[in-house]
Design a protein around this motif. Sequence first.
Motif, PDB file in Angstrom:
ATOM      1  N   CYS A   1       1.147  -1.344  -0.155  1.00  0.00           N
ATOM      2  CA  CYS A   1       0.514   0.168  -0.061  1.00  0.00           C
ATOM      3  C   CYS A   1       0.510   1.100   0.363  1.00  0.00           C
ATOM      4  O   CYS A   1       0.605   2.356  -0.306  1.00  0.00           O
ATOM      5  N   LYS A   2       1.887   0.787   0.958  1.00  0.00           N
ATOM      6  CA  LYS A   2       2.841   2.273   0.752  1.00  0.00           C
ATOM      7  C   LYS A   2       3.826   2.426  -0.525  1.00  0.00           C
ATOM      8  O   LYS A   2       3.582   3.599  -1.159  1.00  0.00           O
ATOM      9  N   ILE A   3       3.517   1.549  -0.696  1.00  0.00           N
ATOM     10  CA  ILE A   3       4.908   1.011  -2.183  1.00  0.00           C
ATOM     11  C   ILE A   3       3.782   2.374  -3.825  1.00  0.00           C
ATOM     12  O   ILE A   3       4.128   3.223  -4.290  1.00  0.00           O
ATOM     13  N   VAL A   4       2.084   1.824  -2.957  1.00  0.00           N
ATOM     14  CA  VAL A   4       1.506   2.008  -4.091  1.00  0.00           C
ATOM     15  C   VAL A   4       1.367   4.038  -3.898  1.00  0.00           C
ATOM     16  O   VAL A   4       1.474   4.503  -4.766  1.00  0.00           O
ATOM     17  N   ASP A   5       1.060   3.932  -2.691  1.00  0.00           N
ATOM     18  CA  ASP A   5       0.741   5.506  -2.167  1.00  0.00           C
ATOM     19  C   ASP A   5       2.343   6.620  -2.806  1.00  0.00           C
ATOM     20  O   ASP A   5       2.184   7.677  -3.635  1.00  0.00           O
ATOM     21  N   LEU A   6       3.590   6.192  -3.193  1.00  0.00           N
ATOM     22  CA  LEU A   6       4.521   6.868  -3.754  1.00  0.00           C
ATOM     23  C   LEU A   6       4.202   6.625  -4.981  1.00  0.00           C
ATOM     24  O   LEU A   6       4.278   8.065  -5.686  1.00  0.00           O
ATOM     25  N   TYR A   7       3.574   5.674  -5.659  1.00  0.00           N
ATOM     26  CA  TYR A   7       3.120   6.572  -6.968  1.00  0.00           C
ATOM     27  C   TYR A   7       2.606   6.783  -7.116  1.00  0.00           C
ATOM     28  O   TYR A   7       2.403   8.112  -7.748  1.00  0.00           O
ATOM     29  N   TRP A   8       2.004   7.287  -6.732  1.00  0.00           N
ATOM     30  CA  TRP A   8       0.318   8.257  -6.421  1.00  0.00           C
ATOM     31  C   TRP A   8       1.317   9.222  -6.273  1.00  0.00           C
ATOM     32  O   TRP A   8       0.330  10.241  -6.616  1.00  0.00           O
ATOM     33  N   ALA A   9       2.171   9.563  -5.501  1.00  0.00           N
ATOM     34  CA  ALA A   9       2.042  10.818  -4.921  1.00  0.00           C
ATOM     35  C   ALA A   9       3.833  11.544  -5.682  1.00  0.00           C
ATOM     36  O   ALA A   9       4.133  12.096  -5.866  1.00  0.00           O
ATOM     37  N   ARG A  10       3.581  10.593  -7.722  1.00  0.00           N
ATOM     38  CA  ARG A  10       4.401  10.582  -8.133  1.00  0.00           C
ATOM     39  C   ARG A  10       5.956  10.378  -7.845  1.00  0.00           C
ATOM     40  O   ARG A  10       6.926  11.438  -7.880  1.00  0.00           O
ATOM     41  N   SER A  11       6.458   9.866  -6.434  1.00  0.00           N
ATOM     42  CA  SER A  11       7.585   9.572  -5.921  1.00  0.00           C
ATOM     43  C   SER A  11       8.379   8.969  -6.624  1.00  0.00           C
ATOM     44  O   SER A  11       8.286   7.426  -6.779  1.00  0.00           O
ATOM     45  N   GLU A  12      10.145   9.241  -7.851  1.00  0.00           N
ATOM     46  CA  GLU A  12      10.821   7.890  -7.954  1.00  0.00           C
ATOM     47  C   GLU A  12      11.018   7.143  -7.112  1.00  0.00           C
ATOM     48  O   GLU A  12      11.410   6.460  -7.786  1.00  0.00           O
ATOM     49  N   SER A  13      11.145   7.000  -5.185  1.00  0.00           N
ATOM     50  CA  SER A  13      11.641   6.219  -4.997  1.00  0.00           C
ATOM     51  C   SER A  13      10.208   5.254  -5.435  1.00  0.00           C
ATOM     52  O   SER A  13      10.629   3.774  -4.474  1.00  0.00           O
ATOM     53  N   ALA A  14       9.238   5.174  -5.245  1.00  0.00           N
ATOM     54  CA  ALA A  14       8.253   3.909  -6.142  1.00  0.00           C
ATOM     55  C   ALA A  14       9.387   3.178  -6.564  1.00  0.00           C
ATOM     56  O   ALA A  14       9.061   2.143  -6.324  1.00  0.00           O
ATOM     57  N   ILE A  15       9.746   3.574  -7.651  1.00  0.00           N
ATOM     58  CA  ILE A  15      10.549   2.887  -8.421  1.00  0.00           C
ATOM     59  C   ILE A  15      11.475   1.554  -7.760  1.00  0.00           C
ATOM     60  O   ILE A  15      11.010   0.387  -8.220  1.00  0.00           O
ATOM     61  N   ALA A  16      12.160   2.727  -6.551  1.00  0.00           N
ATOM     62  CA  ALA A  16      13.568   1.811  -6.266  1.00  0.00           C
ATOM     63  C   ALA A  16      12.841   0.813  -5.695  1.00  0.00           C
ATOM     64  O   ALA A  16      12.930  -0.446  -5.265  1.00  0.00           O
ATOM     65  N   GLU A  17      11.536   0.746  -4.687  1.00  0.00           N
ATOM     66  CA  GLU A  17      11.203   0.055  -3.983  1.00  0.00           C
ATOM     67  C   GLU A  17      10.191  -1.102  -4.288  1.00  0.00           C
ATOM     68  O   GLU A  17      10.770  -2.340  -3.837  1.00  0.00           O
ATOM     69  N   THR A  18       9.910  -0.981  -5.477  1.00  0.00           N
ATOM     70  CA  THR A  18       9.242  -1.676  -6.191  1.00  0.00           C
ATOM     71  C   THR A  18       9.919  -2.750  -6.859  1.00  0.00           C
ATOM     72  O   THR A  18      10.152  -3.952  -6.841  1.00  0.00           O
TER      73      THR A  18
END
Lengths: 148, 186
Positions: free
Chosen positions: B4-21
């Motif tokens: 859920c937090k990773i998805v939140d990062l995508y929604w917040a347009r945070s580039e760390s979403a990719i690193a976490e994924t």
Amino acid sequence: MKSEMILNAIGQIDDSFIEEAAPKVNTIKKRGWVKWGAIAACAVLMLSIFIPKLFTNIEDKPTPGDLRPMIFVNDTLYLDTGKVYQHKLDNFIYIGEVTSVVSENEEPAENFQANYVSVGSEVYQYGENIIIFVNDIYSEYQKAEETP
Amino acid sequence: MDDCKIVDLYWARSESAIAETSSKYSKYCTYISYNILRNKEDADECVNDTYLCAWKAMPPQRPSLLSTFLGKITRNLSLNKYKHYTAEKRGAGQIEIALSELENCIPSNTNIEQTTDEILLVEVINNFVSALPKESRIVFVRRYWYLSEIKEIAEQYGMSESKVKSILFRTRNRLKLYLEKEGIIL
């Protein structure tokens, strides 16, 4: 291609089924020393099993191979043809049930003995062939000598 | 990190979403892609493209299961790359074998000209898969969704290879009967 349509459709099945069958991906990349350590441990184990046999001259049994599903009935060995029926046909004649099982790598040798299926599975005569009812389907078996 | 937090990062347009994924799912996605393409570089490329697709898809999408959401993207991208390669005669991997096995599932009823649409086919196959015994279902999905090798399936679930083959053989026959019963025309 038709089989491609099936493969693509399978690609869209429910997430729950995909998750249920997920691989253990953590084991894909092993550290070198873990891999070689495991190989070394296996080698030691194998040597400890086989070396004493070489010196004691014990006659080994043949190594079991992978066998097809089979059943021994009427003093005859029958092999799975892969043909299945969803419903019982009128000319399936009930002749008994599986009374004993052997492992998947062994050939049944007593009447109403089978591999793969469990004790109590219903057995039917269907013309020259045998039918076993297991997992809600009727699987057809053919005499071993007639099976390709 | 929690999905859920990773998805939140995508929604917040945070580039760390990719690193976490990547940190959590790169092995999973690489496994899927490698089974299809049998080439590490191509698989890595598909996995990187998966992150890009995920970035474009979220928002608006908010997947409930991030793993399978990513896995489906990877599978589609890898199959597309595979098709591109087979056009150039470079294909390899489990696809050809799996496709030839699935030939056995094609219904034999050919008296109707209209072919079944894909949505209906997916629904019917979904119903079929859900009705399978758990063991058969897992083996079937591992083989035809993940394109895993028979040997590997046997090892993971403690079965002999012949048992896996036997389960697949019977499940394909059942699928053929089921598709015919449901009036599926391919």
